[in-house]
Design a protein around this motif. Structure first.
Motif, mmCIF file in Angstrom:
data_model
loop_
_atom_site.group_PDB
_atom_site.id
_atom_site.type_symbol
_atom_site.label_atom_id
_atom_site.label_comp_id
_atom_site.label_asym_id
_atom_site.label_seq_id
_atom_site.Cartn_x
_atom_site.Cartn_y
_atom_site.Cartn_z
ATOM 1 N N ARG A 81 2.369 1.826 -3.467
ATOM 2 C CA ARG A 81 1.367 2.358 -4.404
ATOM 3 C C ARG A 81 1.255 3.879 -4.320
ATOM 4 N NH1 ARG A 81 -1.505 -2.021 -6.377
ATOM 5 N NH2 ARG A 81 -1.710 -3.792 -4.961
ATOM 6 N N SER A 95 3.152 -0.764 -10.714
ATOM 7 C CA SER A 95 2.405 -1.913 -10.188
ATOM 8 C C SER A 95 3.361 -2.875 -9.494
ATOM 9 C CB SER A 95 1.636 -2.638 -11.297
ATOM 10 O OG SER A 95 2.530 -3.244 -12.208
ATOM 11 N N PHE A 148 5.534 4.872 -9.065
ATOM 12 C CA PHE A 148 5.119 3.478 -8.932
ATOM 13 C C PHE A 148 4.136 3.135 -10.051
ATOM 14 C CE2 PHE A 148 1.973 0.371 -7.505
ATOM 15 C CZ PHE A 148 2.784 -0.680 -7.117
ATOM 16 N N SER A 193 8.339 -5.301 -8.672
ATOM 17 C CA SER A 193 7.649 -4.006 -8.681
ATOM 18 C C SER A 193 8.110 -3.225 -9.898
ATOM 19 C CB SER A 193 7.897 -3.232 -7.387
ATOM 20 O OG SER A 193 9.273 -3.021 -7.161
ATOM 21 N N GLU A 253 0.826 -1.211 0.000
ATOM 22 C CA GLU A 253 0.000 0.000 0.000
ATOM 23 C C GLU A 253 0.861 1.262 0.000
ATOM 24 O OE1 GLU A 253 -3.224 0.141 -0.666
ATOM 25 O OE2 GLU A 253 -2.930 -2.011 -0.931
#
Length: 104
Positions: free
Chosen positions: A33, A40, A38, A55, A30
Motif C-alpha cells: 500500500r 489496491s 499501488f 494486486s 501494508e
C-alpha cells in the motif's frame, strides 16, 4: 480510469503449518500500500490451501519496483522455502473494466 496493470499470484500452500505466515501476509499488504503506483489488492484462499491474490498497479514499473522491494524479496524466499508447494504469477494489462452491483 485509464488502463492499469494487475499482478495475479496464485498459490498452493504446503501442508506444513508455519508460524508467521499470517503476519507476513499482513505486513506485505501494508508495505504494498505504501509503494508508489499501488492501487489496491484482493485476496482469497480456500480450505485446501489454494489461493489467489490480485494486486492492481498504475504501471509495469511500479510492479517491478514492488518485486524488487527488499522486504518483499525476503517474503518471496520464505514462501519458496516454507509456505508454498507451488505458485504462479501473471502480469496483465487491463484495457477495459465493467461491473454490476445489485441491491441486497
Amino acid at each position: 480510469m485509464n488502463s492499469y496493470y494487475v499482478a495475479i499470484f496464485t498459490s498452493q500452500r504446503t501442508k506444513h503449518v508455519s508460524k508467521g505466515y499470517a503476519s507476513m501476509t499482513d505486513e506485505m499488504v501494508e508495505l504494498a500500500r505504501l509503494q508508489p503506483g499501488f492501487i489496491s489488492v484482493e485476496s482469497a484462499r480456500d480450505h485446501e490451501g489454494h489461493g489467489i491474490t490480485v494486486s492492481y498497479w498504475e504501471s509495469l514499473e511500479a510492479i517491478q519496483k514492488w518485486k524488487e522491494n527488499t522486504n518483499h524479496q525476503v517474503a518471496q524466499q520464505k514462501g519458496k522455502e516454507t509456505w508454498y508447494s507451488k505458485f504462479n504469477v501473471q502480469i496483465c494489462k487491463v484495457v477495459r473494466e465493467y461491473s454490476f452491483k445489485g441491491s441486497d
